[in-house]
Design a protein around this motif. Structure first.
Motif, PDB file in Angstrom:
ATOM      1  N   ILE A   1       2.057  -0.650  -3.531  1.00 43.34           N
ATOM      2  CA  ILE A   1       1.866   0.506  -2.657  1.00 43.34           C
ATOM      3  C   ILE A   1       0.811   0.203  -1.607  1.00 43.34           C
ATOM      4  CG2 ILE A   1       1.001   2.877  -2.572  1.00 43.34           C
ATOM      5  CD1 ILE A   1       2.298   3.244  -5.378  1.00 43.34           C
ATOM      6  N   ALA A   2      -0.281  -0.388  -2.042  1.00 44.71           N
ATOM      7  CA  ALA A   2      -1.348  -0.706  -1.088  1.00 44.71           C
ATOM      8  C   ALA A   2      -0.891  -1.780  -0.096  1.00 44.71           C
ATOM      9  CB  ALA A   2      -2.598  -1.159  -1.838  1.00 44.71           C
ATOM     10  N   VAL A   3      -0.184  -2.785  -0.593  1.00 47.87           N
ATOM     11  CA  VAL A   3       0.320  -3.831   0.310  1.00 47.87           C
ATOM     12  C   VAL A   3       1.279  -3.244   1.339  1.00 47.87           C
ATOM     13  CG1 VAL A   3       1.797  -5.872   0.447  1.00 47.87           C
ATOM     14  CG2 VAL A   3      -0.001  -5.758  -1.286  1.00 47.87           C
ATOM     15  N   ASP A   4       2.233  -2.461   0.851  1.00 50.45           N
ATOM     16  CA  ASP A   4       3.224  -1.891   1.773  1.00 50.45           C
ATOM     17  C   ASP A   4       2.565  -0.995   2.813  1.00 50.45           C
ATOM     18  OD1 ASP A   4       6.018  -1.482  -0.587  1.00 50.45           O
ATOM     19  OD2 ASP A   4       5.248  -3.215   0.510  1.00 50.45           O
ATOM     20  N   PHE A   5       1.566  -0.258   2.391  1.00 47.63           N
ATOM     21  CA  PHE A   5       0.866   0.595   3.359  1.00 47.63           C
ATOM     22  C   PHE A   5       0.123  -0.271   4.373  1.00 47.63           C
ATOM     23  CE2 PHE A   5      -1.348   3.946   5.270  1.00 47.63           C
ATOM     24  CZ  PHE A   5      -2.680   3.584   5.397  1.00 47.63           C
ATOM     25  N   PHE A   6      -0.517  -1.308   3.908  1.00 45.33           N
ATOM     26  CA  PHE A   6      -1.340  -2.097   4.814  1.00 45.33           C
ATOM     27  C   PHE A   6      -0.497  -2.933   5.775  1.00 45.33           C
ATOM     28  CE2 PHE A   6      -5.064  -3.499   6.563  1.00 45.33           C
ATOM     29  CZ  PHE A   6      -5.354  -4.840   6.394  1.00 45.33           C
ATOM     30  N   ARG A   7       0.629  -3.459   5.284  1.00 47.80           N
ATOM     31  CA  ARG A   7       1.428  -4.352   6.132  1.00 47.80           C
ATOM     32  C   ARG A   7       2.316  -3.598   7.108  1.00 47.80           C
ATOM     33  NH1 ARG A   7       6.807  -5.009   4.682  1.00 47.80           N
ATOM     34  NH2 ARG A   7       7.398  -4.139   2.654  1.00 47.80           N
ATOM     35  N   GLN A   8       2.650  -2.347   6.776  1.00 48.99           N
ATOM     36  CA  GLN A   8       3.572  -1.540   7.594  1.00 48.99           C
ATOM     37  C   GLN A   8       4.894  -2.291   7.777  1.00 48.99           C
ATOM     38  OE1 GLN A   8       3.150   1.800   8.730  1.00 48.99           O
ATOM     39  NE2 GLN A   8       1.507   1.705   7.229  1.00 48.99           N
ATOM     40  N   GLU A   9       5.338  -2.514   9.009  1.00 52.23           N
ATOM     41  CA  GLU A   9       6.640  -3.144   9.171  1.00 52.23           C
ATOM     42  C   GLU A   9       6.565  -4.664   9.140  1.00 52.23           C
ATOM     43  OE1 GLU A   9       4.827  -2.310  11.652  1.00 52.23           O
ATOM     44  OE2 GLU A   9       4.955  -4.115  12.904  1.00 52.23           O
ATOM     45  N   ALA A  10       5.340  -5.185   9.117  1.00 51.70           N
ATOM     46  CA  ALA A  10       5.183  -6.643   9.070  1.00 51.70           C
ATOM     47  C   ALA A  10       5.470  -7.163   7.671  1.00 51.70           C
ATOM     48  CB  ALA A  10       3.758  -7.022   9.491  1.00 51.70           C
ATOM     49  N   ALA A  11       5.664  -8.456   7.575  1.00 53.81           N
ATOM     50  CA  ALA A  11       5.870  -9.053   6.251  1.00 53.81           C
ATOM     51  C   ALA A  11       4.555  -9.098   5.507  1.00 53.81           C
ATOM     52  CB  ALA A  11       6.435 -10.469   6.418  1.00 53.81           C
ATOM     53  N   ALA A  12       4.637  -9.112   4.216  1.00 59.16           N
ATOM     54  CA  ALA A  12       3.416  -9.167   3.411  1.00 59.16           C
ATOM     55  C   ALA A  12       2.650 -10.465   3.643  1.00 59.16           C
ATOM     56  CB  ALA A  12       3.749  -9.009   1.932  1.00 59.16           C
ATOM     57  N   THR A  13       3.342 -11.458   4.129  1.00 59.23           N
ATOM     58  CA  THR A  13       2.712 -12.762   4.347  1.00 59.23           C
ATOM     59  C   THR A  13       2.309 -12.988   5.793  1.00 59.23           C
ATOM     60  OG1 THR A  13       4.952 -13.631   4.585  1.00 59.23           O
ATOM     61  CG2 THR A  13       3.895 -13.911   2.423  1.00 59.23           C
ATOM     62  N   ALA A  14       2.474 -11.937   6.621  1.00 60.66           N
ATOM     63  CA  ALA A  14       2.124 -12.085   8.033  1.00 60.66           C
ATOM     64  C   ALA A  14       0.639 -11.782   8.234  1.00 60.66           C
ATOM     65  CB  ALA A  14       2.969 -11.139   8.882  1.00 60.66           C
ATOM     66  N   PRO A  15      -0.077 -12.602   8.975  1.00 62.99           N
ATOM     67  CA  PRO A  15      -1.500 -12.340   9.222  1.00 62.99           C
ATOM     68  C   PRO A  15      -1.678 -11.056  10.043  1.00 62.99           C
ATOM     69  CG  PRO A  15      -0.920 -14.593   9.856  1.00 62.99           C
ATOM     70  CD  PRO A  15       0.366 -13.871   9.589  1.00 62.99           C
ATOM     71  N   LEU A  16      -2.738 -10.334   9.748  1.00 59.93           N
ATOM     72  CA  LEU A  16      -3.047  -9.099  10.458  1.00 59.93           C
ATOM     73  C   LEU A  16      -4.358  -9.269  11.213  1.00 59.93           C
ATOM     74  CD1 LEU A  16      -2.120  -6.677   7.542  1.00 59.93           C
ATOM     75  CD2 LEU A  16      -0.833  -7.000   9.653  1.00 59.93           C
TER      76      LEU A  16
ATOM     77  N   ASN B   1      -0.248  11.150   1.871  1.00 64.31           N
ATOM     78  CA  ASN B   1       1.113  11.104   1.368  1.00 64.31           C
ATOM     79  C   ASN B   1       1.326   9.912   0.437  1.00 64.31           C
ATOM     80  OD1 ASN B   1       3.872  11.392   1.064  1.00 64.31           O
ATOM     81  ND2 ASN B   1       4.185  11.907   3.216  1.00 64.31           N
ATOM     82  N   ARG B   2       0.718   8.781   0.786  1.00 65.35           N
ATOM     83  CA  ARG B   2       0.913   7.555  -0.001  1.00 65.35           C
ATOM     84  C   ARG B   2       0.368   7.702  -1.412  1.00 65.35           C
ATOM     85  NH1 ARG B   2       3.675   3.112   2.706  1.00 65.35           N
ATOM     86  NH2 ARG B   2       3.663   3.782   4.896  1.00 65.35           N
ATOM     87  N   MET B   3      -0.602   8.598  -1.593  1.00 65.14           N
ATOM     88  CA  MET B   3      -1.223   8.701  -2.904  1.00 65.14           C
ATOM     89  C   MET B   3      -0.241   9.118  -3.977  1.00 65.14           C
ATOM     90  SD  MET B   3      -4.957  10.170  -2.027  1.00 65.14           S
ATOM     91  CE  MET B   3      -5.204  10.623  -3.705  1.00 65.14           C
ATOM     92  N   ASN B   4       0.779   9.893  -3.564  1.00 63.96           N
ATOM     93  CA  ASN B   4       1.694  10.416  -4.573  1.00 63.96           C
ATOM     94  C   ASN B   4       2.349   9.318  -5.392  1.00 63.96           C
ATOM     95  OD1 ASN B   4       1.281  13.065  -3.565  1.00 63.96           O
ATOM     96  ND2 ASN B   4       2.601  12.545  -1.857  1.00 63.96           N
ATOM     97  N   ALA B   5       2.743   8.251  -4.724  1.00 64.17           N
ATOM     98  CA  ALA B   5       3.453   7.192  -5.434  1.00 64.17           C
ATOM     99  C   ALA B   5       2.548   6.435  -6.396  1.00 64.17           C
ATOM    100  CB  ALA B   5       4.066   6.225  -4.430  1.00 64.17           C
ATOM    101  N   LEU B   6       1.242   6.501  -6.192  1.00 66.63           N
ATOM    102  CA  LEU B   6       0.328   5.789  -7.074  1.00 66.63           C
ATOM    103  C   LEU B   6       0.361   6.321  -8.499  1.00 66.63           C
ATOM    104  CD1 LEU B   6      -2.887   5.683  -4.854  1.00 66.63           C
ATOM    105  CD2 LEU B   6      -1.564   3.703  -5.601  1.00 66.63           C
TER     106      LEU B   6
END
Lengths: 471, 617
Positions: free
Chosen positions: B552-567, A220-225
């Motif tokens: 997009i990649a950052v938002d997917f990877f961080r999910q509900e956490a902040a972009a600056t929060a360690p994972l 799903n995420r790919m669409n926004a790319l």
């Protein structure tokens, strides 16, 4: 702004063809035009392209009673299809042409009146004729009599063909790369294999959405790319993702109770498993499945290659019969397709599916020293379907020797391939705009291959499609 | 080019469609997904320009390396930066190295190839032939091992060789002299074609490469020249020699009777060739037939029923004068005196190599390979002129490549091409730091090599697999079809999930270890934030951090956490980490940021690989 660009493009497209010398068309182009034809049907046209120049004289050789048989045998020794003994050609009702012995499926369809052949068919281009596979295929598929501007004839048919406002899947080009006949079409999905055409390779944990947990997956995420920039590539990406989404719910695999309970089960016991060219069989199966799904499929192009038999063509009287292997793929595949769709439980779908088989040119009458054949000219076309006036051979080959031959070497072309396709477009697809599909073509009249109503041939004018448009 | 307003409108339309796709629970009849719907009338939208001004370009060094190698890597870039004080100076130095590949030490790649244990690649043509004869029809995979090994070795070189420009250019010449590698007769001879006919001439001389490819068994079989004899010349090779290898369809005038007449010479154009003879510019069908006669008797020893030719070992090139058509010929209006034997063919190759039509056709293809689908006439002509002038120079092709790669057009454009599937795969494996040695396998194990090749074939560009002699197409129209682009998007994320030895076996290491590389770079756990990690991988894969891909990649990877929060990239499943996923964490409240984080990193990287930024050139 979009309209103006298309307008200019269309003007360029048609003007160049007009300049090639069909004067009457110049006036017709600017004549008050029809709106989209109300005659449009929802039939499906499937064009099977035999790539590499199929040897029509071996697929449909002169039979025992044919006046051409003597000259045929004089020209063909190691590639000969005999009329008696091992590998004898199959006789056909009402004609002295015969069929390669390994085309039993096609023969049955012919005898049942669902298949027809056209002999002496091919391209009648403005001078010069070309003998290059690539150029001849390209000329045929762009359909402007030579050259082209990146728009296929099938695309122009779909544009002018009176499609309803919303059709899920009007066209498919079976193969990895879009066939030229469908180039430029926004109606077409290109795919090589239905079962492959899906995104399912991210790690399972993050691949798909899990709505219950608010999880939005990778697919799903790919669409926004793909929306960020206005480029050819981004547009292609959006189309691709849309196509993948459209077909995702369909299981194109063969039915299997354990692994593919929603897979595809052909009707009537149709068997798409071909000994040679197995991909062709799978693709025909995919097409049949899409037709049955009522996605509005109207135009399909599918390829069968390996016909370029310069060396070692073989013959059916001996064990080595390379050409016969190809014939069996074509015949068995089309027979399965016909059986499947005609046995459809909710109604014989072959009543509204029309198959045309063609090749870029034929092969030389006189075989060469390598037990093969070289590039020729006139060839055989096949029409297949429930609405075909089958059991007949259309067209004409005056002779296989001397002055009856083109340049003294090749079967002459007496039927323009556009005439055959145009008849399908008019009588089956209800699209009279054949002079738009084939700019520069004129003088159409039906051969009588297809059932259906004749319409006055026209040249669709998209400028006026929605009435007069302001800039 | 569309105006800024049109670009913005186009982009807005696409963002809307993207959001739409994201929100759809698709069914086949969802009208919003229909290929024909409101606003679509059947013709592809011509608004979109090929490369609009609004596109964010990577910095010059990233662009140039992307185009002149099999895929950008940050380590290449580091080495590049050390070559001079300015980008232009570095580029000139880099080109000087790359255009002299013998001076580049390539030990890592050589070791990897040695470790693969290939057995056929160093066999001479005669040895390959003998092996093929010994196997006969008894064992298909053994018979075809030479092409299978060439396929694997080529992949290894493209991924790991330091002689990157050489590998890029070798690929070009394999497309130009395209031979279907899996031909039953020619496939077992393929290593000789690659090693002896193509590679020695990549930066060398076109005339030499032309004759070398002609004389190679694989090409002989591809185009049936081996059986072309006097009285019955086989025209297949001659036609493709003119149409595909030298003059090109752009110089084809079709069937013209009496082509050498005064009128036709003027119509078709003529020029004075190197030895003073007047030749025709355009070729006609008669030239094809005459060229076939000129090459009659050029064959492979022992490839016909009449057996070995003289002392030429079976499988090697042989000229059979007894089967040569000795009569006069006329090719491109040049008169060929009779009884010249093998010199007929040599003269033909000379003619074609120095023909200005050849120069223009080949230069055009080279510009389309390196610069863009629509290179300027000026650049093509400049390259053609150099090609033509240097037709006898041993480093002719090196000079032409250098001209193209030093041109403003090469240096300043971007997005004028897209990666074809084979390039996408190779560049992904390079940028990901893969540890992958493709080798043929005949066991029942499903190896990563088999999976990779199978998926690349599905995407439409398996190596040496194009069936026709015109080679894989080289333009965005062909490769942006839904079939090939869709299958590429399917292939790339899978690279992150494939395992060594047995592709689906979790107990085996990954071919790409993103977890290890990420942890090695971010040694301090506090630095392992979505912003940092995605930024790092954008740099690795793209050489830049373009939007919207990065966000997009950052938002997917961080999910509900902040972009600056360690994972947490180290805690793994209780199965000993064999699943390489991280920890299941779908418990409410919403803590998706802790859910299978290790797997999520691989998916995030897969997303970057499926972005237009990665596929652009």
């Amino acid at each position: 702004m979009t309209s103006i660009q298309r307008r200019d493009f269309l003007k360029g497209c048609c003007v160049s063809a007009v300049a090639a010398g069909s004067g009457s068309r110049a006036y017709a182009y600017f004549a008050p035009p029809p709106l989209l034809p109300a005659t449009a049907t929802n039939d499906t046209l499937v064009v099977v392209f035999l790539r590499g120049a199929m040897d029509g004289l071996s697929l449909l050789p002169p039979g025992a009673g044919s006046p051409l048989r003597t000259d045929y045998e004089a020209a063909r020794t190691n590639t000969r299809v005999p009329v008696s003994g091992t590998g004898a050609a199959l006789t056909l009702n009402g004609t002295t042409w015969a069929l390669h012995p390994r085309a039993t499926g096609l023969r049955n369809l012919y005898q049942a009146g669902h298949a027809a052949f056209v002999v002496g068919a091919g391209q009648v281009q403005p001078n010069p004729i070309v003998r290059s596979h690539f150029e001849a295929q390209s000329n045929l598929e762009f359909g402007v009599g030579g050259g082209g501007n990146g728009i296929g004839w099938m695309t122009r048919h779909l544009v002018s063909g009176g499609l309803p406002a919303n059709v899920p899947l009007p066209a498919v080009s079976m193969g990895s790369i879009t066939a030229n006949s469908l180039l430029g079409s926004s109606d077409a999905i290109t795919m090589n294999s239905g079962s492959d055409f899906r995104l399912d390779t991210f790690h399972w944990s993050w691949q798909n959405d899990d709505a219950a947990h608010g999880l939005v997956g990778g697919v799903n995420r790919m669409n926004a790319l793909w929306g960020g920039n206005a480029t050819l590539l981004e547009r292609a990406g959006m189309d691709t993702l849309g196509s993948l989404a459209l077909l995702r719910p369909i299981d194109f695999n063969p039915y299997d109770a354990a692994n593919h309970p929603n897979g595809y089960q052909p009707s009537g016991g149709a068997n798409y498993n071909l000994t040679y060219n197995s991909g062709f069989g799978s693709q025909l199966r995919n097409v049949a499945q899409m037709i049955k799904l009522n996605l509005g499929l109207r135009a399909v192009t599918i390829d069968l290659g390996n016909w370029d038999t310069h060396v070692g063509q073989g013959n059916p009287a001996q064990s080595y019969d390379w050409f016969g292997n190809q014939v069996s793929s074509l015949s068995d595949g089309l027979a399965a397709f016909y059986t499947d769709l005609s046995s459809n439980p909710s109604g014989n779908l072959m009543q509204r599916v029309n198959v045309l088989v063609l090749s870029e040119f034929g092969r030389r009458v006189l075989e060469n020293a390598d037990s093969g054949t070289d590039h020729g000219y006139g060839n055989v076309m096949i029409a297949l379907g429930g609405a075909v006036n089958g059991g007949s051979v259309y067209g004409n080959v005056a002779g296989l020797a001397g002055s009856a031959l083109y340049e003294g070497t090749d079967v002459a072309v007496t039927t323009d391939y556009r005439r055959v396709i145009s008849e399908a477009l008019i009588r089956r697809m209800g699209n009279p705009n054949i002079y738009y599909a084939f700019p520069g073509y004129s003088g159409y009249s039906p051969l009588g291959i297809f059932q259906g109503t004749d319409l006055p041939p026209a040249n669709f004018d998209q400028i006026f499609r929605n009435g007069f448009e302001t800039a | 080019m569309a105006t800024a307003a049109a670009s913005a409108a186009f982009a807005a339309k696409r963002r809307f469609f993207g959001a739409l796709l994201a929100s759809i629970s698709a069914s086949p009849t969802d009208p919003r997904l229909s290929m024909r719907r409101t606003g679509r009338d059947g013709l592809r939208d011509d608004d979109a320009p090929a490369s609009p001004d609004a596109l964010t370009f990577p910095i010059p060094s990233v662009r140039w390396l992307s185009r002149a190698t099999c895929g950008f890597t940050t380590s290449d870039h580091g080495a590049f930066t050390a070559l001079g004080a300015t980008d232009d100076a570095r580029w000139t130095a880099w080109l000087a190295q790359q255009l002299d590949p013998a001076t580049i030490v390539d030990s890592a790649c050589d070791s990897r190839i040695a470790s693969a244990g290939f057995t056929t690649l160093n066999k001479t043509a005669a040895q390959l032939w003998a092996a093929r004869e010994a196997v006969g029809d008894s064992n298909y995979s053994l018979r075809m091992l030479p092409i299978a090994e060439t396929e694997c070795a080529t992949l290894i070189r493209r991924i790991y060789s330091k002689r990157q420009l050489f590998e890029v250019t070798a690929e070009f010449w394999h497309d130009h002299f395209s031979v279907f590698g899996w031909d039953y007769d020619g496939g077992p001879m393929f290593p000789a074609f690659d090693r002896d006919a193509i590679r020695p001439h990549v930066f060398g001389n076109f005339r030499a490469m032309l004759q070398a490819t002609c004389e190679s068994a694989s090409m002989m079989y591809m185009l049936d020249l081996y059986s072309s004899v006097a009285g019955h010349p086989n025209e297949n090779y001659a036609r493709e020699l003119l149409e595909l290898h030298t003059l090109g369809a752009e110089n084809y005038a079709g069937i013209v009777s009496n082509p050498d007449s005064f009128a036709n010479m003027n119509l078709l154009g003529h020029f004075t060739s190197w030895d003073g003879e007047e030749e025709r510019l355009k070729y006609v069908d008669d030239d094809v037939y005459e060229a076939a006669r000129a090459l009659s008797g050029w064959t492979i020893s022992d490839s016909n029923w009449w057996g070995q030719i003289g002392s030429a070992p079976p499988g090697t090139f042989a000229y059979d004068d007894t089967r040569h058509d000795q009569s006069t010929k006329h090719i491109l209006a040049r008169y060929f005196t009779p009884y010249q034997g093998q010199a007929d063919g040599a003269l033909l190759f000379d003619m074609l190599a120095q023909h200005p039509g050849t120069a223009h056709f080949v230069a055009g293809k080279l510009c389309r390979r390196f610069v863009g689908d629509l290179p300027s006439n000026a650049l093509v002509q400049a390259a053609a002129d150099l090609f033509h002038q240097q037709w006898q120079a041993p480093d002719q092709l090196r000079q032409v490549i250098e001209l193209i790669l030093q041109s403003d057009e090469f240096k300043t454009t971007w997005g004028t091409k897209m990666k074809r599937p084979a390039t996408s795969v190779v560049s992904a494996l390079r940028a990901l730091g893969a540890d992958f040695t493709p080798v043929p396998d005949n066991s029942t194990t499903y190896t990563p090599t088999e999976e990779l090749i199978s998926r690349l074939q599905a995407a439409g560009q398996r190596l040496f697999y194009w069936p026709a002699p015109n080679g894989y197409p080289d333009n965005q129209i062909a490769w942006s079809s839904t079939g090939t682009l869709g299958l590429t998007m399917k292939l790339l994320p899978r690279l992150l999930e494939m395992h060594q030895v047995e592709s689906y076996n979790n107990a085996q290491p990954f071919i790409v270890d993103v977890q290890g590389q990420t942890l090695a770079y971010f040694t301090n756990a506090a630095d392992r934030t979505a912003a940092n990690i995605i930024g790092y991988w954008c740099d690795r894969l793209l050489g830049q951090r373009p939007e919207p891909t990065r966000t997009i990649a950052v938002d997917f990877f961080r999910q509900e956490a902040a972009a600056t929060a360690p994972l947490d990239l180290t805690t793994d499943n209780t199965d000993g980490g064999a699943q390489h996923t991280g920890v299941w964490h779908l418990n409410p409240p919403n803590t998706l940021s802790q859910h299978y984080t290790i797997a999520r990193l691989r998916v995030a990287i897969g997303l970057i690989l499926c972005s237009p930024d990665f596929l652009r050139r």
